[in-house]
Design an enzyme around this catalytic site. Structure first.
Site, PDB file in Angstrom:
ATOM      1  N   TYR A  32       0.832  -1.201   0.000  1.00  6.70           N
ATOM      2  CA  TYR A  32       0.000   0.000   0.000  1.00  6.70           C
ATOM      3  C   TYR A  32       0.864   1.247   0.000  1.00  6.70           C
ATOM      4  O   TYR A  32       2.068   1.182   0.263  1.00  6.70           O
ATOM      5  CB  TYR A  32      -0.972   0.010   1.191  1.00  6.70           C
ATOM      6  N   ARG A  99      -7.738 -20.249  -1.020  1.00  4.93           N
ATOM      7  CA  ARG A  99      -6.667 -20.102  -0.031  1.00  4.93           C
ATOM      8  C   ARG A  99      -5.560 -21.138  -0.243  1.00  4.93           C
ATOM      9  O   ARG A  99      -5.834 -22.340  -0.263  1.00  4.93           O
ATOM     10  CB  ARG A  99      -7.236 -20.202   1.383  1.00  4.93           C
ATOM     11  N   LYS A 147       6.574  -2.035   2.127  1.00  3.38           N
ATOM     12  CA  LYS A 147       5.367  -1.436   2.725  1.00  3.38           C
ATOM     13  C   LYS A 147       4.175  -2.364   2.499  1.00  3.38           C
ATOM     14  O   LYS A 147       3.393  -2.197   1.564  1.00  3.38           O
ATOM     15  CB  LYS A 147       5.127  -0.047   2.116  1.00  3.38           C
ATOM     16  N   GLU A 179      12.344   2.190  14.243  1.00  2.00           N
ATOM     17  CA  GLU A 179      11.507   3.299  13.777  1.00  2.00           C
ATOM     18  C   GLU A 179      10.272   3.364  14.657  1.00  2.00           C
ATOM     19  O   GLU A 179      10.124   2.587  15.598  1.00  2.00           O
ATOM     20  CB  GLU A 179      11.126   3.109  12.303  1.00  2.00           C
TER      21      GLU A 179
HETATM   22  C1  LIG Z   1       6.643   1.603   9.565  1.00  2.00           C
HETATM   23  C2  LIG Z   1       6.664   2.948   8.915  1.00  2.00           C
HETATM   24  N1  LIG Z   1       7.789   3.678   8.973  1.00  2.00           N
HETATM   25  C3  LIG Z   1       7.867   4.906   8.415  1.00  2.00           C
HETATM   26  C4  LIG Z   1       6.767   5.477   7.791  1.00  2.00           C
HETATM   27  C5  LIG Z   1       6.881   6.865   7.206  1.00  2.00           C
HETATM   28  O1  LIG Z   1       6.951   6.799   5.797  1.00  2.00           O
HETATM   29  P1  LIG Z   1       6.442   8.022   4.898  1.00  2.00           P
HETATM   30  O2  LIG Z   1       7.242   9.213   5.316  1.00  2.00           O
HETATM   31  O3  LIG Z   1       6.742   7.594   3.516  1.00  2.00           O
HETATM   32  O4  LIG Z   1       4.978   8.181   5.185  1.00  2.00           O
HETATM   33  C6  LIG Z   1       5.567   4.743   7.700  1.00  2.00           C
HETATM   34  C7  LIG Z   1       4.406   5.316   7.025  1.00  2.00           C
HETATM   35  O5  LIG Z   1       3.357   4.722   6.975  1.00  2.00           O
HETATM   36  C8  LIG Z   1       5.516   3.458   8.282  1.00  2.00           C
HETATM   37  O6  LIG Z   1       4.400   2.717   8.249  1.00  2.00           O
END
Ligand SMILES: Cc1ncc(COP(=O)(O)O)c(C=O)c1O
Length: 287
Positions: A32, A99, A147, A179
């Protein structure tokens, strides 16, 4: 009623339906992107699409719609929903399949859905107050650079923070902050050095993180991209997080310890302002 997009059709939100056999639903086999919209214009759309292509490539997904087609769909969604400020959410799954742990054939049609959410992006009461974070072990898989919609641990982390009267969580692996639950983490040391973790498979390469790194370089700030501990973060004079929807958000408390004076610091406030001005002007928005 919003208009949503499902596999080539713009539909009223109640009619936007995806099969229960969709691999996004059964397997989280899905990626996404979220793009912020201000004054009806998208912010940093191209890098979001580049990251989407990368995520799909890393998972061996067949090629989906190209960046131009996706841009046209995003713009149509903004128009149909009269979206002035908020976000556009895009999700692509490996499609419908009975599935099965085996991946479907490469010609299995991908599922592509979009929806919009109207909400303030630029003005933020939270940015005025700053946020409180807790630290938690990073129990996610080791490909957090992709992502995907495997977001359950991020939701549990956020929930744990809320239950402790805080706003968010910083995730820690091997003693080092990876993070935030859905954002990248930064600290500012007493001597003005800005530190954020270097990119690897352990964290998402945030689009906002990249822009902040560039802005800091072009404005002569001292920046180090390396891992740091929660102890270092607690000793910092400022801390903040970055994301496409939160921009630069000051962090005023970590695990109950006030950061600096326990209120948004000068540097974070100035950086938020700089980021907003720069991003809006690059998107051709005048306010
Ligand atoms: C785990 C994670 N880290 C960092 C970010 C920040 O990324 P961006 O600056 O591209 O929104 C997101 C954004 O959804 C995230 O889900």
């Amino acid at each position: 009623m919003r208009t949503v997009y499902v596999n080539g059709k713009f539909l009223s939100e109640g009619g936007g339906v995806v099969s229960i056999f969709d691999r996004g639903f059964t397997m989280s086999d899905s990626v996404y992107e979220v793009t912020s919209v201000v004054a009806g214009k998208m912010l940093d759309f191209d890098p979001h699409m580049a990251r989407l292509q990368r995520s799909m490539g890393e998972l061996g997904m067949p090629k989906g719609p190209g960046a131009d087609a996706l841009k046209a769909i995003h713009l149509k969604m903004i128009e149909l929903n009269k979206l002035d400020e908020g976000l556009v959410y895009l999700q692509i799954t490996r499609g419908v399949q009975d599935r099965n742990f085996e991946l479907p054939a490469a010609d299995n049609a991908l599922t592509v859905v979009l929806f919009t959410q109207a909400r303030p992006v630029v003005e933020s009461a939270q940015a005025e107050r700053g946020i409180k974070v807790i630290s938690l072990p990073d129990l996610r898989w080791h490909r957090s650079d992709i992502k995907t919609t495997q977001l359950l641990y991020a939701c549990l982390a956020k929930d744990a923070a809320k239950k402790r009267g805080c706003d968010d969580a910083w995730l820690v692996r091997d003693g080092l902050v990876t993070e935030g639950s859905a954002n990248n983490a930064f600290i500012v040391t007493r001597d003005g050095l800005v530190i954020t973790r270097d990119l690897s498979t352990e964290l998402l390469p945030g689009i906002t993180r990249k822009r902040i790194v560039e802005l800091e370089a072009s404005h002569g700030y001292r920046l180090e991209q390396r891992a740091f501990t929660i102890a270092e973060a607690k000793a910092a004079v400022e801390a903040f997080i970055t994301s496409a929807t939160q921009f630069v958000m000051p962090v005023v408390e970590i695990d109950g310890a006030a950061i600096g004076e326990g209120k948004p610091g000068k540097f974070s406030v100035a950086l938020r302002k700089l980021y907003i001005e720069d991003t809006l002007s690059r998107a051709g928005i005048r306010r």
